[in-house]
Design a protein around this motif. Sequence first.
Motif, PDB file in Angstrom:
ATOM      1  N   THR A 196     -33.628  96.156   7.817  1.00 12.07           N
ATOM      2  CA  THR A 196     -33.454  96.590   9.267  1.00 12.07           C
ATOM      3  C   THR A 196     -34.926  96.741   9.771  1.00 12.07           C
ATOM      4  OG1 THR A 196     -32.951  99.016   8.744  1.00 12.07           O
ATOM      5  CG2 THR A 196     -31.035  97.590   8.978  1.00 12.07           C
ATOM      6  N   GLY A 197     -34.962  96.832  11.096  1.00 11.98           N
ATOM      7  CA  GLY A 197     -36.278  97.305  12.065  1.00 11.98           C
ATOM      8  C   GLY A 197     -37.041  95.856  11.993  1.00 11.98           C
ATOM      9  N   ILE A 198     -36.436  94.545  11.952  1.00 15.11           N
ATOM     10  CA  ILE A 198     -37.154  93.559  12.014  1.00 15.11           C
ATOM     11  C   ILE A 198     -37.227  93.065  13.377  1.00 15.11           C
ATOM     12  CG2 ILE A 198     -36.784  90.960  11.906  1.00 15.11           C
ATOM     13  CD1 ILE A 198     -37.343  92.200   9.244  1.00 15.11           C
ATOM     14  N   LEU A 199     -38.514  92.842  13.681  1.00 14.25           N
ATOM     15  CA  LEU A 199     -38.749  92.422  15.135  1.00 14.25           C
ATOM     16  C   LEU A 199     -38.974  91.020  15.656  1.00 14.25           C
ATOM     17  CD1 LEU A 199     -41.683  94.996  15.807  1.00 14.25           C
ATOM     18  CD2 LEU A 199     -39.404  95.112  16.495  1.00 14.25           C
ATOM     19  N   GLU A 200     -39.257  90.247  14.320  1.00 15.84           N
ATOM     20  CA  GLU A 200     -39.553  88.763  14.428  1.00 15.84           C
ATOM     21  C   GLU A 200     -39.689  88.306  13.074  1.00 15.84           C
ATOM     22  OE1 GLU A 200     -42.527  85.551  16.457  1.00 15.84           O
ATOM     23  OE2 GLU A 200     -42.680  87.508  16.871  1.00 15.84           O
ATOM     24  N   VAL A 201     -38.972  86.859  12.799  1.00 15.75           N
ATOM     25  CA  VAL A 201     -39.217  86.175  11.684  1.00 15.75           C
ATOM     26  C   VAL A 201     -40.495  85.111  11.963  1.00 15.75           C
ATOM     27  CG1 VAL A 201     -38.414  84.586   9.747  1.00 15.75           C
ATOM     28  CG2 VAL A 201     -36.879  86.402  10.630  1.00 15.75           C
ATOM     29  N   MET A 202     -41.625  85.126  11.339  1.00 14.53           N
ATOM     30  CA  MET A 202     -42.729  84.677  11.757  1.00 14.53           C
ATOM     31  C   MET A 202     -42.678  82.993  11.081  1.00 14.53           C
ATOM     32  SD  MET A 202     -44.386  86.757  13.431  1.00 14.53           S
ATOM     33  CE  MET A 202     -46.122  86.092  13.804  1.00 14.53           C
ATOM     34  N   ASP A 239     -39.685  79.580  -0.941  1.00 14.67           N
ATOM     35  CA  ASP A 239     -40.445  80.591  -1.578  1.00 14.67           C
ATOM     36  C   ASP A 239     -41.053  81.758  -0.969  1.00 14.67           C
ATOM     37  OD1 ASP A 239     -40.274  78.552  -3.737  1.00 14.67           O
ATOM     38  OD2 ASP A 239     -41.695  77.340  -2.838  1.00 14.67           O
ATOM     39  N   GLU A 240     -41.013  81.899   0.584  1.00 20.35           N
ATOM     40  CA  GLU A 240     -41.773  82.860   1.216  1.00 20.35           C
ATOM     41  C   GLU A 240     -41.390  83.014   2.295  1.00 20.35           C
ATOM     42  OE1 GLU A 240     -46.242  83.486   0.878  1.00 20.35           O
ATOM     43  OE2 GLU A 240     -46.009  82.279   2.565  1.00 20.35           O
ATOM     44  N   ILE A 241     -41.061  84.084   2.910  1.00 23.76           N
ATOM     45  CA  ILE A 241     -40.684  84.558   4.100  1.00 23.76           C
ATOM     46  C   ILE A 241     -41.654  85.700   4.857  1.00 23.76           C
ATOM     47  CG2 ILE A 241     -38.852  85.397   5.495  1.00 23.76           C
ATOM     48  CD1 ILE A 241     -36.791  84.483   3.457  1.00 23.76           C
ATOM     49  N   VAL A 242     -42.000  85.595   6.083  1.00 26.01           N
ATOM     50  CA  VAL A 242     -43.042  86.305   6.714  1.00 26.01           C
ATOM     51  C   VAL A 242     -42.215  86.979   7.793  1.00 26.01           C
ATOM     52  CG1 VAL A 242     -45.153  86.611   7.861  1.00 26.01           C
ATOM     53  CG2 VAL A 242     -44.696  84.924   5.883  1.00 26.01           C
ATOM     54  N   THR A 243     -42.079  88.059   8.168  1.00 23.23           N
ATOM     55  CA  THR A 243     -41.468  89.048   9.085  1.00 23.23           C
ATOM     56  C   THR A 243     -42.378  90.066   9.478  1.00 23.23           C
ATOM     57  OG1 THR A 243     -40.755  90.703   7.844  1.00 23.23           O
ATOM     58  CG2 THR A 243     -39.188  88.659   7.971  1.00 23.23           C
ATOM     59  N   GLU A 244     -41.957  90.301  11.049  1.00 27.51           N
ATOM     60  CA  GLU A 244     -42.751  91.533  11.569  1.00 27.51           C
ATOM     61  C   GLU A 244     -41.887  92.461  11.673  1.00 27.51           C
ATOM     62  OE1 GLU A 244     -44.999  92.797  15.537  1.00 27.51           O
ATOM     63  OE2 GLU A 244     -44.396  90.665  15.550  1.00 27.51           O
TER      64      GLU A 244
END
Length: 91
Positions: A23-29, A34-39
């Motif tokens: 929770t607290g996800i602003l954006e999925v970059m 193999d990799e997930i980058v989130t803000e």
Amino acid sequence: MEEKRYTTKHKVIIEKREKLFITGILEVMRFDEDEIVTETDLGMLLIKGENLHVNALNLEKGELEIDGKINGMNYAEEKIQTKNILEKIFK
């Protein structure tokens, strides 16, 4: 002044290294198997693993659910540089 779209308590729940709920996800970059980058509301979060799949993403509620083998997670204060598709092709 930049305003955050969603504010909540940031929470990370991992079940048997196979399911991840955040929770607290602003954006999925960006994301791939193999990799997930989130803000998040606490900074950038890099999730590494194998066969990662985004099962659910609700930016209005700030929720993200991932399946796959979770190998690690890392927080960064600054934006994580993401490779564009051409960089991946010609590496």
